[in-house]
Motif scaffolding. Structure first.
Motif, short mmCIF file in Angstrom:
data_model
loop_
_atom_site.label_atom_id
_atom_site.label_comp_id
_atom_site.label_asym_id
_atom_site.label_seq_id
_atom_site.Cartn_x
_atom_site.Cartn_y
_atom_site.Cartn_z
N MET A 70 99.89 43.24 -32.91
CA MET A 70 100.36 42.63 -31.65
C MET A 70 99.22 41.85 -31.00
SD MET A 70 101.74 44.48 -28.15
CE MET A 70 103.28 45.03 -28.89
N LYS A 71 99.51 40.61 -30.64
CA LYS A 71 98.49 39.82 -29.96
C LYS A 71 98.34 40.27 -28.51
CE LYS A 71 98.83 35.59 -32.71
NZ LYS A 71 99.06 34.13 -32.67
N LYS A 72 97.14 40.05 -27.97
CA LYS A 72 96.85 40.50 -26.61
C LYS A 72 96.34 39.34 -25.76
CE LYS A 72 95.57 45.18 -28.10
NZ LYS A 72 94.49 46.20 -28.10
N ALA A 73 96.79 39.31 -24.51
CA ALA A 73 96.33 38.30 -23.54
C ALA A 73 95.74 39.01 -22.34
CB ALA A 73 97.48 37.41 -23.10
N LEU A 74 94.68 38.42 -21.80
CA LEU A 74 94.06 38.90 -20.56
C LEU A 74 94.12 37.75 -19.56
CD1 LEU A 74 92.42 40.99 -18.92
CD2 LEU A 74 90.35 39.98 -19.94
N VAL A 75 94.70 38.00 -18.37
CA VAL A 75 94.93 36.94 -17.41
C VAL A 75 94.30 37.32 -16.07
CG1 VAL A 75 96.68 35.52 -16.24
CG2 VAL A 75 97.15 36.45 -18.53
N THR A 76 93.53 36.41 -15.49
CA THR A 76 93.14 36.54 -14.10
C THR A 76 94.03 35.61 -13.29
OG1 THR A 76 91.51 34.74 -13.99
CG2 THR A 76 90.74 36.86 -14.85
N GLY A 77 94.33 35.99 -12.05
CA GLY A 77 95.27 35.19 -11.27
C GLY A 77 96.69 35.36 -11.75
N GLY A 78 96.97 36.46 -12.41
CA GLY A 78 98.29 36.67 -13.00
C GLY A 78 99.40 36.90 -12.00
N THR A 79 99.06 37.27 -10.76
CA THR A 79 100.10 37.48 -9.75
C THR A 79 100.49 36.18 -9.05
OG1 THR A 79 98.44 38.03 -8.07
CG2 THR A 79 99.38 39.87 -9.33
N GLY A 80 99.79 35.10 -9.34
CA GLY A 80 100.11 33.81 -8.74
C GLY A 80 101.31 33.16 -9.40
N PHE A 81 101.68 32.01 -8.88
CA PHE A 81 102.87 31.28 -9.35
C PHE A 81 102.80 30.99 -10.85
CE2 PHE A 81 104.70 26.73 -9.38
CZ PHE A 81 105.95 27.18 -9.80
N ILE A 82 101.74 30.33 -11.29
CA ILE A 82 101.61 30.00 -12.71
C ILE A 82 101.44 31.27 -13.53
CG2 ILE A 82 100.24 28.78 -14.44
CD1 ILE A 82 99.39 26.85 -12.20
N GLY A 83 100.62 32.20 -13.04
CA GLY A 83 100.32 33.41 -13.77
C GLY A 83 101.55 34.24 -14.08
#
Length: 298
Positions: free
Chosen positions: A1-14
Motif C-alpha cells: 500500500m502506498k503512503k502519503a504524508l500531507v501538511t495542511g490536510g485540513t484545508g480546502f485543497i488538502g
C-alpha cells in the motif's frame, strides 16, 4: 500500500487531496496541531499526526501548510506569521524526511502565482522571475525552504497555485452569496487577470506530478485560459442567472481590507506551460464549463 504524508490536510485543497488518495487505496497521514479537531473534518481513514517527527515514512509528501493570506488585514505581525508558518514547517519537514531510512519518492511543496508579483497582462510561464512585493518574497522564501530536500536526493515539485475554484470552500464559495443577490461585481478596473483552476484539476495535477518520475522544479497550477476579473465576474453572473450591477472601486477596497487589497486589484496572467509540457490534460480549460460544473445547477 502506498503512503502519503500531507501538511495542511485540513484545508480546502488538502481535504480534496486526501479523498483522492483514499479512493485509490493509499494510506494517508495528516500533520496537524489539533488531532481531535482534524479528525472531525478529515475524511474517514485519514490518520491525524501531531508531530512531523512522529509520522511514518511515506512514498509522497505534500506540503500545503501555511496561514491563509486572505484571512484578515496584513499587519506587520500577521505578515511575519504568514511567513514563519510556511517556513517553519517546511524546514522541519525537509529535515525530517531527509533523515528517513527510505526517502520519499517526491516532495510536492506549495507556493502560489503571487510569486510573479503584479505583472499586468504579461503572459507568465515558470521561466519568469519573481516580483519584488510581499507575496513574491514570501513565495521565493517558501520555495527555497522546500528545495533543501533536493540536497538529500528527494525530487521536489514546487506548485504555484492560482485561485482554486470549488463549490464547498475557497474563493468561489465566498463570492457566490453577493452574486445571488445581484450585488456581485468586479474589483477596481476589472482588468487584472485571475489565474484560476478547478479543484478537481488541482488535485489531479498534484497526483500527476507525484506519478511523473522525471517531473521536478516549478509548475504553475492554473487553467490554460486565465481571464480578467471583469470576465470572471460576468461569467459567474451569467452562470448563476443573476445581474451584475455592482463594482468595488480600488480606493474603497483598500479602505476595507488594507494592504491585502493588492491581491485583489492586481493579478497574474499565469499559464501552466511546464505542466502541459509534462503531458497533463486539463478537465476544465475554460471558465464557464468549470463554473457550470461547480455552481450552475444550484
Amino acid at each position: 500500500m502506498k503512503k502519503a504524508l500531507v501538511t495542511g490536510g485540513t484545508g480546502f485543497i488538502g481535504r480534496h487531496l486526501c479523498e483522492s488518495f483514499l479512493a485509490d487505496g493509499w494510506a494517508v497521514q495528516v500533520i496537524t496541531r489539533d488531532t481531535d479537531a482534524a479528525a472531525r473534518v478529515l475524511p474517514a481513514g485519514v490518520v491525524p499526526v501531531a508531530n512531523i517527527k512522529a509520522a511514518e515514512p511515506a512514498d509522497a509528501v505534500i506540503n500545503l501548510a501555511g496561514e491563509n493570506l486572505a484571512d484578515g488585514r496584513w499587519t506587520e505581525a500577521r505578515k511575519r506569521e504568514m511567513r514563519e508558518s510556511r517556513l517553519r514547517i517546511t524546514r522541519e519537514l525537509t529535515e525530517t524526511i531527509g533523515a528517513w531510512d527510505v526517502l520519499p519518492q517526491v516532495l510536492i511543496s506549495g507556493s502560489a502565482v503571487g510569486y510573479y508579483g503584479a505583472r499586468g497582462a504579461d503572459v507568465l510561464d515558470e521561466s519568469q522571475p519573481p516580483g519584488d512585493e510581499f507575496q513574491s518574497e514570501l513565495c521565493v522564501a517558501w520555495e527555497q525552504a522546500a528545495r533543501r530536500a533536493e540536497a538529500a536526493g528527494i525530487r521536489v515539485c514546487r506548485i504555484r497555485t492560482g485561485i482554486v475554484l470549488g463549490a464547498d470552500d475557497g474563493a468561489l464559495a465566498q463570492m457566490i452569496t453577493p452574486f445571488r443577490f445581484g450585488l456581485g461585481g468586479h474589483f477596481g478596473t476589472g482588468a487584472q487577470y485571475m489565474p484560476w483552476i478547478h479543484i478537481r484539476d488541482e488535485v489531479r495535477a498534484i497526483r500527476f506530478l507525484i506519478d511523473q518520475e522525471n517531473a521536478s522544479g516549478a509548475f504553475n497550477l492554473t487553467a490554460p485560459e486565465p481571464v480578467t476579473n471583469r470576465e470572471f465576474t460576468a461569467t459567474l453572473a451569467r452562470v448563476l442567472h443573476r445581474p451584475k450591477f455592482a463594482w468595488v472601486p480600488g480606493p474603497a477596497l483598500k479602505l476595507m481590507v488594507g494592504e491585502m487589497a493588492h491581491l485583489l486589484l492586481t493579478g497574474q496572467r499565469a499559464i501552466p506551460s511546464a505542466l502541459e509540457k509534462a503531458g497533463f490534460n486539463f478537465e476544465f480549460r475554460r471558465l464557464q464549463p468549470a463554473l457550470q460544473d461547480l455552481v450552475g445547477a444550484r
